[in-house]
Write an enzyme that holds these catalytic residues in place. Structure first.
Site, PDB file in Angstrom:
ATOM      1  N   ASN A  96       0.843  -1.199   0.000  1.00 19.42           N
ATOM      2  CA  ASN A  96       0.000   0.000   0.000  1.00 19.42           C
ATOM      3  C   ASN A  96       0.876   1.246   0.000  1.00 19.42           C
ATOM      4  OD1 ASN A  96       0.633   0.673   2.829  1.00 19.42           O
ATOM      5  ND2 ASN A  96      -0.407  -1.272   3.216  1.00 19.42           N
ATOM      6  N   PRO A 156      -3.295 -11.880   9.600  1.00 19.63           N
ATOM      7  CA  PRO A 156      -3.713 -11.729  11.000  1.00 19.63           C
ATOM      8  C   PRO A 156      -3.876 -10.253  11.355  1.00 19.63           C
ATOM      9  CG  PRO A 156      -1.384 -12.318  10.854  1.00 19.63           C
ATOM     10  CD  PRO A 156      -1.939 -12.392   9.465  1.00 19.63           C
TER      11      PRO A 156
HETATM   12  N1  CTP Z   1      -4.027  -3.270  11.915  1.00 15.86           N
HETATM   13  C1  CTP Z   1      -3.343  -4.381  12.382  1.00 15.86           C
HETATM   14  N2  CTP Z   1      -3.373  -5.541  11.682  1.00 15.86           N
HETATM   15  C2  CTP Z   1      -4.065  -5.641  10.534  1.00 15.86           C
HETATM   16  C3  CTP Z   1      -4.793  -4.517  10.058  1.00 15.86           C
HETATM   17  C4  CTP Z   1      -4.733  -3.342  10.763  1.00 15.86           C
HETATM   18  O1  CTP Z   1      -2.713  -4.290  13.431  1.00 15.86           O
HETATM   19  N3  CTP Z   1      -4.075  -6.773   9.874  1.00 15.86           N
HETATM   20  C5  CTP Z   1      -4.000  -2.029  12.703  1.00 15.86           C
HETATM   21  C6  CTP Z   1      -3.376  -0.826  12.039  1.00 15.86           C
HETATM   22  O2  CTP Z   1      -1.990  -0.730  12.352  1.00 15.86           O
HETATM   23  C7  CTP Z   1      -4.184   0.313  12.628  1.00 15.86           C
HETATM   24  C8  CTP Z   1      -5.530  -0.281  12.903  1.00 15.86           C
HETATM   25  O3  CTP Z   1      -5.325  -1.685  12.945  1.00 15.86           O
HETATM   26  O4  CTP Z   1      -3.647   0.740  13.861  1.00 15.86           O
HETATM   27  C9  CTP Z   1      -6.620   0.045  11.923  1.00 15.86           C
HETATM   28  O5  CTP Z   1      -6.294  -0.256  10.620  1.00 15.86           O
HETATM   29  P1  CTP Z   1      -7.234   0.089   9.340  1.00 15.86           P
HETATM   30  O6  CTP Z   1      -6.358   0.528   8.235  1.00 15.86           O
HETATM   31  O7  CTP Z   1      -8.316   0.978   9.693  1.00 15.86           O
HETATM   32  O8  CTP Z   1      -7.767  -1.308   8.895  1.00 15.86           O
HETATM   33  P2  CTP Z   1      -8.786  -2.319   9.521  1.00 15.86           P
HETATM   34  O9  CTP Z   1      -8.825  -2.278  10.993  1.00 15.86           O
HETATM   35  O10 CTP Z   1      -8.434  -3.619   8.909  1.00 15.86           O
HETATM   36  O11 CTP Z   1     -10.216  -1.849   9.053  1.00 15.86           O
HETATM   37  P3  CTP Z   1     -10.879  -1.588   7.596  1.00 15.86           P
HETATM   38  O12 CTP Z   1      -9.995  -2.271   6.590  1.00 15.86           O
HETATM   39  O13 CTP Z   1     -12.208  -2.192   7.744  1.00 15.86           O
HETATM   40  O14 CTP Z   1     -10.925  -0.114   7.470  1.00 15.86           O
END
Ligand code: CTP
Length: 402
Positions: free
Chosen positions: A209, A303
């Site tokens: 990304n 994960p």
């Molecule tokens: N994060 C994580 N592990 C993942 C995905 C996200 O630890 N596999 C953490 C990121 O570092 C961040 C938070 O979760 O602090 C939120 O990440 P976000 O980009 O909003 O993604 P998601 O929680 O996966 O939600 P969505 O894709 O539905 O927006």
């Protein structure tokens, strides 16, 4: 920050001009004190022009100090948030280790209560001499910090240890030792994830990304400067910050493993990484050839690092997450706070690609109390410091989290 840069007589003195400029450009006030020998290598005019502050010489009798010379050394000693000696010579190290005060710089070094940092540079034989090493040990026993010299080709033509450390590394060390420590973060162990993850399809193709990791790296610096012992688990290609133990990772699985190995020893976690939510189901060991007609890529979930660590936390450990959202920001952030059982979520508005690679950014904290005042817009380094201040305030206000 108010920094006194002491410059004794060593060939690397010309590099302190770069250091003075770097720190001044970062918004710090830098006042230089030259010894008599230092002034033979670099001029007061160079230093005062770069810093916009007065530059001090060695000797009041020669009009090199400003007015009121009898207390000049005390005024300077009080003014400093930190004193750094760059390049630290064997002579000045020896003087300071033995409490000698024969000119302005050695006198201010003795009078100050600010932290003191030495960045030595000298011939390899001098550097490894037991007298110099014993003097440095004595300075360390006073609480002084030492930025060890690098190995390399020295001005004298010899190769070995004794080359002044990189100017950027010295600048970071000065900021780390000179910053006021925050009470509830000082000595605390903070684990930070930063950067993108990379999920490989085959030896040449990758799913990733647009995150660079800059914000997470600035947070690592800001927590470090606030007094925390920071461990950074870093994806991407940006250089690791000075004074922060860094584990480099590639995939989400590697990031999780590196975090799990460190989590039980940490007091808190900041999840600033942009973790890829999916990875290819299989990794092809050889480069995949193009086929005829439509092609499918089967993805599986990676994960969730924050959720996994949150489920494994012990009482008192706190977790801050990020939410990169392009719409309905605060509601999504509140949902993440709840779902992953976090103590705070910092919401990043990424509509139209904003925040990735930009110079300034705004973060809105969301906690169990609801959305809070936005922090920013600020440059990423200033934003990181403001986030650390905000979080320190939250911890202090609540005693311990949880
Ligand atoms: N994060 C994580 N592990 C993942 C995905 C996200 O630890 N596999 C953490 C990121 O570092 C961040 C938070 O979760 O602090 C939120 O990440 P976000 O980009 O909003 O993604 P998601 O929680 O996966 O939600 P969505 O894709 O539905 O927006």
């Amino acid at each position: 920050m108010q920094i006194i840069l002491g410059i004794p007589g060593g060939i690397a003195a010309y590099k302190s001009a770069d250091l003075a400029r770097l720190l001044t450009n970062q918004g710090h006030r830098v006042r230089c004190i030259l010894t008599e020998a230092g002034a033979r290598f670099i001029t007061p005019l160079t230093l005062s022009s770069l810093t916009g502050e007065p530059c001090y010489g060695a000797n009041p009798d020669q009009g090199e100090w400003r007015a009121n010379p009898s207390i000049e050394h005390i005024e300077l000693a009080r003014w400093a948030d930190i004193m750094a000696v760059v390049p630290a010579t064997a002579d000045l190290i020896g003087k300071a280790a033995n409490g000698l005060a024969s000119d302005l710089l050695s006198t201010v070094l003795l009078a100050t209560r600010a932290p003191v940092l030495w960045a030595p540079a000298m011939n390899t034989g001098m550097w490894s001499h037991p007298a110099v090493q014993a003097n440095l040990s004595r300075l360390r026993s006073f609480g002084h910090a030492v930025v060890d010299p690098d190995d390399g080709l020295l001005a004298c033509g010899e190769e070995g240890s004794g080359k002044l450390a990189q100017v950027d590394a010295i600048a970071e060390a000065i900021l780390m030792h000179g910053a006021a420590k925050l009470r509830s973060l000082n000595g605390k162990r903070v684990l930070i994830t930063a950067g993108p993850t990379r999920e490989d399809l085959d030896p040449v193709r990758t799913l990733t990304n647009r995150s660079t990791g800059a914000m997470g790296i600035e947070l690592a610096r800001a927590f470090r400067d606030a007094g925390a012992q920071v461990q950074l688990v870093l994806g991407g290609d940006l250089p690791a910050p000075w004074g922060v133990e860094t584990a480099r990772v590639r995939s989400a699985q590697e990031m999780l493993a590196a975090c799990q190995a460190r989590w039980s020893g940490a007091d808190g976690l900041v999840g600033a990484a942009a973790v890829a939510d999916q990875r290819p189901e299989t990794f092809a060991p050889e480069k995949v050839k193009k086929g005829e007609g439509p092609e499918n890529l089967v993805l599986v979930r990676t994960p969730d690092i924050l959720a996994t660590l949150s489920a494994a936390r012990r009482p008192g450990q706190w977790i801050l997450g990020f939410a990169a959202e392009s719409e309905n920001h605060l509601a999504h952030a509140a949902a993440k706070l709840q779902k992953k059982q976090l103590d705070g979520v910092l919401v990043n508005d990424v509509q139209g690609g904003r925040a990735f690679g930009d110079q300034t950014n705004t973060l809105t904290p969301v906690t169990a109390q609801g959305p809070q005042a936005p922090i920013g817009p600020l440059s990423k380094d200033a934003l990181a410091r403001a986030v650390v201040q905000w979080w320190n305030f939250q911890i202090e206000g609540r005693g311990t989290v949880q």
